[in-house]
Motif scaffolding. Structure first.
Motif, mmCIF file in Angstrom:
data_model
loop_
_atom_site.group_PDB
_atom_site.id
_atom_site.type_symbol
_atom_site.label_atom_id
_atom_site.label_comp_id
_atom_site.label_asym_id
_atom_site.label_seq_id
_atom_site.Cartn_x
_atom_site.Cartn_y
_atom_site.Cartn_z
ATOM 1 N N ARG A 1 0.872 -1.168 0.013
ATOM 2 C CA ARG A 1 -0.071 0.132 -0.044
ATOM 3 C C ARG A 1 0.844 1.244 0.054
ATOM 4 N NH1 ARG A 1 -5.429 1.137 1.726
ATOM 5 N NH2 ARG A 1 -5.358 -0.869 2.444
ATOM 6 N N HIS A 2 1.989 1.155 0.832
ATOM 7 C CA HIS A 2 2.875 2.452 0.915
ATOM 8 C C HIS A 2 3.293 2.532 -0.367
ATOM 9 C CE1 HIS A 2 5.516 5.184 2.470
ATOM 10 N NE2 HIS A 2 6.776 4.228 1.868
ATOM 11 N N ALA B 1 2.357 1.655 -3.432
ATOM 12 C CA ALA B 1 1.658 2.104 -4.456
ATOM 13 C C ALA B 1 1.468 3.589 -4.180
ATOM 14 C CB ALA B 1 0.190 1.302 -4.376
ATOM 15 N N GLY B 2 1.322 3.932 -3.039
ATOM 16 C CA GLY B 2 1.052 5.647 -2.834
ATOM 17 C C GLY B 2 2.231 6.317 -3.294
ATOM 18 N N ARG B 3 3.623 5.757 -2.904
ATOM 19 C CA ARG B 3 4.651 6.209 -3.294
ATOM 20 C C ARG B 3 5.090 6.590 -4.902
ATOM 21 N NH1 ARG B 3 10.286 5.537 -4.227
ATOM 22 N NH2 ARG B 3 10.039 3.328 -4.727
ATOM 23 N N GLY C 1 2.621 6.364 -7.142
ATOM 24 C CA GLY C 1 1.637 6.950 -7.742
ATOM 25 C C GLY C 1 0.384 6.041 -8.579
ATOM 26 N N PRO D 1 -2.474 2.770 -8.392
ATOM 27 C CA PRO D 1 -3.734 2.476 -7.436
ATOM 28 C C PRO D 1 -3.206 1.186 -6.524
ATOM 29 C CG PRO D 1 -4.553 2.742 -9.650
ATOM 30 C CD PRO D 1 -3.199 2.881 -9.619
ATOM 31 N N PHE D 2 -3.732 1.018 -5.265
ATOM 32 C CA PHE D 2 -3.744 -0.043 -4.336
ATOM 33 C C PHE D 2 -4.867 -0.694 -4.416
ATOM 34 C CE2 PHE D 2 -3.862 -2.194 -0.136
ATOM 35 C CZ PHE D 2 -2.992 -3.005 -0.365
#
Length: 378
Positions: free
Chosen positions: A317-318, A320-322, A324, A326-327
């Motif tokens: 999840r982290h 994916a956010g880093r 950019g 989707p998680f």
């Protein structure tokens, strides 16, 4: 009726090489593998002669299919530049340096240098997505199958292609023991099960067979199980990719019209490093990344309910956010998923009302929505 190597060689004796020599005497054939009527081998030539041999490959495959008792044939043409050979001139159509696949399915010359322009669509298939991982052992095949079933539950017509040449898992995960047959157009008919159209290289070889193939033969085999199959009309074809980011993965990504890729990872740092490599590979060939799935995300004791983050938790999840992207969700490490996979009864189909099926369907819904966004943008 069993088929022998000598019968195959006798059939190939009717095929002439570009030098006018019968194929068995041309010193270009690999070891011929014959399993349950399925014949596989490669024709190994120098890259400078590759174009002259393309029609020979097709003739050889036709000759083998005509041998009584043969139910399928896979003939790869592999071209390798000899050490010290001169590089091809710019813009020429000669093969590039190194080893590369040569196939009757090779798309037309690329006019603008974009790898995506080399792709040839597969009639009847609206979208093809890849499920990939930077390394093996993260549950990619189990995820691919349950994702396909989740898409099926959304009302889509779905196919599943097991393109993991070295370790095809789909036959075991689905419990399929049948062999594909050919239609009147000499194309393989995919096996229908769970409402999916399924094809795997594992249907053509024995489970214990060691697939000791060079890169060009791998790509020719993947191309054949993709394009020489009568898929019919599908909304989505899910491709279970080989693990890693090598030549097979890159060439498949460049030559298959992928609408997107789903990356599967476990939470620990080592798996995430490999997941980044997989994501970077698809980015380089302009394939949209539909999202990242964290598999084996946590373990919840079925007896006491205690949750244990065996491999850590939240890393995907982290990441994916880093990056950019989707998680898509977390899939737990659970005995029912493992047991039903080993039994050939995937959890989305065997426990459709259970919590794990709900997770896979949620991921499938997000993938469907991402595909609709990609199509709209295109």
């Amino acid at each position: 009726m069993s088929v022998t190597k000598q019968q195959v060689l006798d059939g190939l004796a009717k095929v002439m090489s570009p030098r006018g020599v019968a194929l068995p005497q041309a010193n270009v054939l690999s070891e011929i593998a014959v399993t349950d009527g399925k014949v596989m081998f490669s024709i190994n030539v120098d890259a400078a002669e590759a174009r002259a041999w393309e029609s020979v490959r097709a003739q050889a495959e036709a000759a083998v299919r005509a041998v009584p008792g043969v139910t399928g044939a896979m003939v790869a043409l592999t071209a390798e530049r000899k050490p010290g050979a001169a590089a091809p001139a710019p813009h020429s159509h000669a093969p590039k340096p190194g080893v590369q696949p040569v196939s009757a399915h090779r798309p037309p010359a690329n006019p603008n240098g974009s790898p995506m322009a080399q792709q040839a669509v597969i009639p009847g298939i609206a979208s093809i997505i890849a499920v990939a991982s930077g390394k093996g052992g993260v549950g990619k095949s189990t995820t691919s199958l349950n994702l396909a079933l989740g898409l099926r539950d959304l009302g889509l017509r779905v196919g599943l292609l097991d393109a993991d040449i070295y370790g095809p898992s789909v036959p075991r995960l689905t419990g399929i023991r049948d062999k594909p047959v050919l239609n009147d157009d000499r194309k393989m008919i995919p096996i229908a099960k769970f409402g999916l159209s399924i094809m795997s290289i594992g249907f053509l070889v024995e489970e214990e067979t060691a697939m000791i193939w060079r890169g060009p033969m791998v790509m020719s085999a993947i191309t054949q199980v993709l394009r020489d199959v009568a898929w019919g009309t599908l909304d989505v074809l899910v491709v279970d990719m080989p693990p890693g980011t090598g030549d097979a993965q890159l060439t498949l990504a460049q030559n298959v019209p992928l609408k997107g890729a789903v990356i599967v990872s476990t939470p620990q740092d080592l798996a995430l490093i490999d997941a980044r490599r997989g994501l970077a590979m698809f980015t380089k060939v302009n394939v949209p990344v539909l999202g990242i799935i964290e598999n084996m995300s946590y373990f919840q004791c079925p007896e006491c309910g205690t949750r244990s983050d065996i491999f850590g938790h939240g890393g995907a999840r982290h990441e994916a956010g880093r990056l950019g992207v989707p998680f898509l969700g977390e899939v737990p490490l659970h005995m029912s998923i493992r047991a039903m996979s080993d039994a050939g009864t995937p959890v989305v189909n065997s426990e459709p009302d259970g919590p794990h099926a709900a997770i896979y369907r949620s991921i499938a819904a997000q993938v469907r929505d991402q595909l609709q966004g990609v199509t709209a943008a295109a």
